[in-house]
Design an enzyme around this catalytic site. Sequence first.
Site, PDB file in Angstrom:
ATOM      1  N   ARG A  77      -1.599   7.989  -3.785  1.00  0.00           N
ATOM      2  CA  ARG A  77      -2.481   7.045  -3.100  1.00  0.00           C
ATOM      3  C   ARG A  77      -3.780   7.703  -2.614  1.00  0.00           C
ATOM      4  O   ARG A  77      -3.783   8.853  -2.218  1.00  0.00           O
ATOM      5  CB  ARG A  77      -1.726   6.439  -1.908  1.00  0.00           C
ATOM      6  CG  ARG A  77      -2.355   5.183  -1.360  1.00  0.00           C
ATOM      7  CD  ARG A  77      -1.520   4.613  -0.238  1.00  0.00           C
ATOM      8  NE  ARG A  77      -1.565   5.437   0.949  1.00  0.00           N
ATOM      9  CZ  ARG A  77      -0.718   5.325   1.978  1.00  0.00           C
ATOM     10  NH1 ARG A  77       0.242   4.414   1.945  1.00  0.00           N
ATOM     11  NH2 ARG A  77      -0.830   6.090   3.029  1.00  0.00           N
ATOM     12  N   ASP A  78      -4.856   6.915  -2.630  1.00  0.00           N
ATOM     13  CA  ASP A  78      -6.157   7.330  -2.104  1.00  0.00           C
ATOM     14  C   ASP A  78      -6.683   8.562  -2.864  1.00  0.00           C
ATOM     15  O   ASP A  78      -7.090   9.554  -2.257  1.00  0.00           O
ATOM     16  CB  ASP A  78      -6.042   7.629  -0.598  1.00  0.00           C
ATOM     17  CG  ASP A  78      -7.376   7.476   0.135  1.00  0.00           C
ATOM     18  OD1 ASP A  78      -8.304   6.874  -0.438  1.00  0.00           O
ATOM     19  OD2 ASP A  78      -7.483   7.971   1.273  1.00  0.00           O
ATOM     20  N   ASP A 114      -9.255   5.120  10.512  1.00  0.00           N
ATOM     21  CA  ASP A 114      -9.420   5.258   9.058  1.00  0.00           C
ATOM     22  C   ASP A 114      -9.057   6.657   8.588  1.00  0.00           C
ATOM     23  O   ASP A 114      -8.852   6.881   7.393  1.00  0.00           O
ATOM     24  CB  ASP A 114     -10.877   4.994   8.665  1.00  0.00           C
ATOM     25  CG  ASP A 114     -11.295   3.587   8.979  1.00  0.00           C
ATOM     26  OD1 ASP A 114     -10.560   2.658   8.626  1.00  0.00           O
ATOM     27  OD2 ASP A 114     -12.357   3.410   9.610  1.00  0.00           O
ATOM     28  N   SER A 121      -6.029   8.925   3.538  1.00  0.00           N
ATOM     29  CA  SER A 121      -4.893   8.016   3.397  1.00  0.00           C
ATOM     30  C   SER A 121      -3.948   8.420   2.284  1.00  0.00           C
ATOM     31  O   SER A 121      -3.216   7.575   1.744  1.00  0.00           O
ATOM     32  CB  SER A 121      -5.387   6.580   3.201  1.00  0.00           C
ATOM     33  OG  SER A 121      -5.835   6.063   4.427  1.00  0.00           O
ATOM     34  N   TYR A 152       0.830  -1.218   0.000  1.00  0.00           N
ATOM     35  CA  TYR A 152       0.000   0.000   0.000  1.00  0.00           C
ATOM     36  C   TYR A 152       0.859   1.261   0.000  1.00  0.00           C
ATOM     37  O   TYR A 152       1.052   1.903   1.031  1.00  0.00           O
ATOM     38  CB  TYR A 152      -0.893  -0.046   1.252  1.00  0.00           C
ATOM     39  CG  TYR A 152      -2.007   0.984   1.315  1.00  0.00           C
ATOM     40  CD1 TYR A 152      -2.939   1.097   0.286  1.00  0.00           C
ATOM     41  CD2 TYR A 152      -2.156   1.820   2.415  1.00  0.00           C
ATOM     42  CE1 TYR A 152      -3.979   2.020   0.355  1.00  0.00           C
ATOM     43  CE2 TYR A 152      -3.202   2.745   2.503  1.00  0.00           C
ATOM     44  CZ  TYR A 152      -4.104   2.839   1.463  1.00  0.00           C
ATOM     45  OH  TYR A 152      -5.141   3.744   1.539  1.00  0.00           O
ATOM     46  N   ASP A 188      -8.226  -0.182  -2.798  1.00  0.00           N
ATOM     47  CA  ASP A 188      -8.953   0.970  -3.376  1.00  0.00           C
ATOM     48  C   ASP A 188      -8.416   1.501  -4.701  1.00  0.00           C
ATOM     49  O   ASP A 188      -9.089   2.287  -5.364  1.00  0.00           O
ATOM     50  CB  ASP A 188      -8.995   2.182  -2.412  1.00  0.00           C
ATOM     51  CG  ASP A 188      -9.755   1.902  -1.133  1.00  0.00           C
ATOM     52  OD1 ASP A 188     -10.314   0.793  -0.999  1.00  0.00           O
ATOM     53  OD2 ASP A 188      -9.784   2.790  -0.264  1.00  0.00           O
TER      54      ASP A 188
HETATM   55  C1  BGC Z   1      -3.797   4.013   6.442  1.00  0.00           C
HETATM   56  C2  BGC Z   1      -2.487   3.294   6.594  1.00  0.00           C
HETATM   57  C3  BGC Z   1      -2.623   2.214   7.634  1.00  0.00           C
HETATM   58  C4  BGC Z   1      -3.793   1.312   7.310  1.00  0.00           C
HETATM   59  C5  BGC Z   1      -4.041   0.289   8.380  1.00  0.00           C
HETATM   60  C6  BGC Z   1      -4.902   3.039   6.133  1.00  0.00           C
HETATM   61  O1  BGC Z   1      -6.116   3.698   6.107  1.00  0.00           O
HETATM   62  O2  BGC Z   1      -3.698   4.971   5.424  1.00  0.00           O
HETATM   63  O3  BGC Z   1      -1.508   4.219   6.992  1.00  0.00           O
HETATM   64  O4  BGC Z   1      -1.445   1.455   7.706  1.00  0.00           O
HETATM   65  O5  BGC Z   1      -4.967   2.061   7.143  1.00  0.00           O
HETATM   66  O6  BGC Z   1      -4.496   0.849   9.540  1.00  0.00           O
END
Ligand code: BGC
Length: 395
Positions: free
Chosen positions: A122-123, A350, A129, A117, A168
């Site tokens: 990203r996101d 989140d 995120s 990830y 995502d």
């Molecule tokens: C976050 C990450 C995190 C993951 C697990 C994601 O929403 O962006 O930084 O490692 O959740 O909690």
Amino acid sequence: MKGLYTALVASAITGAFAAPSPVENGPITARANAAACATPVTLSGNPFTRSIYANKEYAKEVSSAAAAITDSALKAKATKVASVGTFLWIDTRARISVIEENLKDVPCDQLAAFVIYDLPGRDCAAKASNGELAVGDINVYKTEYIDPIVAIFKKYPNTAIALVIEPDSLPNLVTNIDEQACKDSASGYREGVAYALKSLNLPNIIMYIDAGHGGWLGWNDNLKPGAQELAKVYKNAGSPKQVRGISTNVAGWNQWDLSPGEFSKATDAQWNKCQNEKIYIETFGPLLKDAGMPGQAIIDTGRNGKSGLRKAWGDWCNVIGAGFGKRPTSSTGSSLADAFVWVKPGGESDGTSDTSATRYDSFCGKEDAFKPSPEAGQWNQAYFEQLLKNANPSF
Ligand code: BGC
């Protein structure tokens, strides 16, 4: 490691991936099984006949959380969460440093589980995120993120590994391509995911590409384009043998087989026949196969213990009232579902509810979002305790 022995015994009896059973202490003789595999592992078929390794990072978070609880009954329950096998998110280049520590002690009848990830941009359809790599940083993604991870995995051919690939990302290209950030991210997502799939295609690894959830790609109009998007990237990667299918409901709240589904009374329900995750994966899986990609699924049940909490299906941030869901197991009752797994580590946020933060997303300020909440990925003690109190089944 109390839960370990229980899981070992159960898997020896059933041959299936065992959820932690209510019996806390299994016979000590099972300890002999806890050694790493003596020879290289080649995974084919459902890898979740092995149980998921309870990684040290989540175990540490949960142990500190348990230590902070004064109510003794709740504390005892919290302690049990530390032995649930969960996925470990490698969400930055710096985070690569924890991988080895979480590979070296994995017993032969377990598998280590990670989330890949760190895509550039990203996101793209949300803020909570947003990652460390900017749109265009595809070479950094390849050489400083994927390549070093591959190098570590190659040192552990005797360890079984399951990966969720880039939650995502491809679903955003199907439904949010009108947003400028997703438009800008699209080529990097496609190239990055294909590179990850190709590079991580090792015999001891099984991969699942993220496919959102029933309330996302499950809409009638999104199903086929969704399957085509995923399959195209998979084929561009050279149809890697170790890709088994998709992950769904990652960090999500959908029910597995609730019928009628949670949002089946909504005014737009007629446009979505995938009202629960079971229908979704059983609808989407065959479409993937038509498009030339394997269609097995794993479903995140880490936080879906309670239903009926969201005002709208798309509400994704720290939903109030949620509880831990079904423990990881390969007994799913669907031949297309390899396992229920815990991908999102329950207790990690989140997204932040701090409206002044750069990564503040309005979804984390909604009426049904828990406040206060820290930045995505950070620990939220109050939320963890809520998940524990509302766990279904309970701990
Ligand atoms: C976050 C990450 C995190 C993951 C697990 C994601 O929403 O962006 O930084 O490692 O959740 O909690």
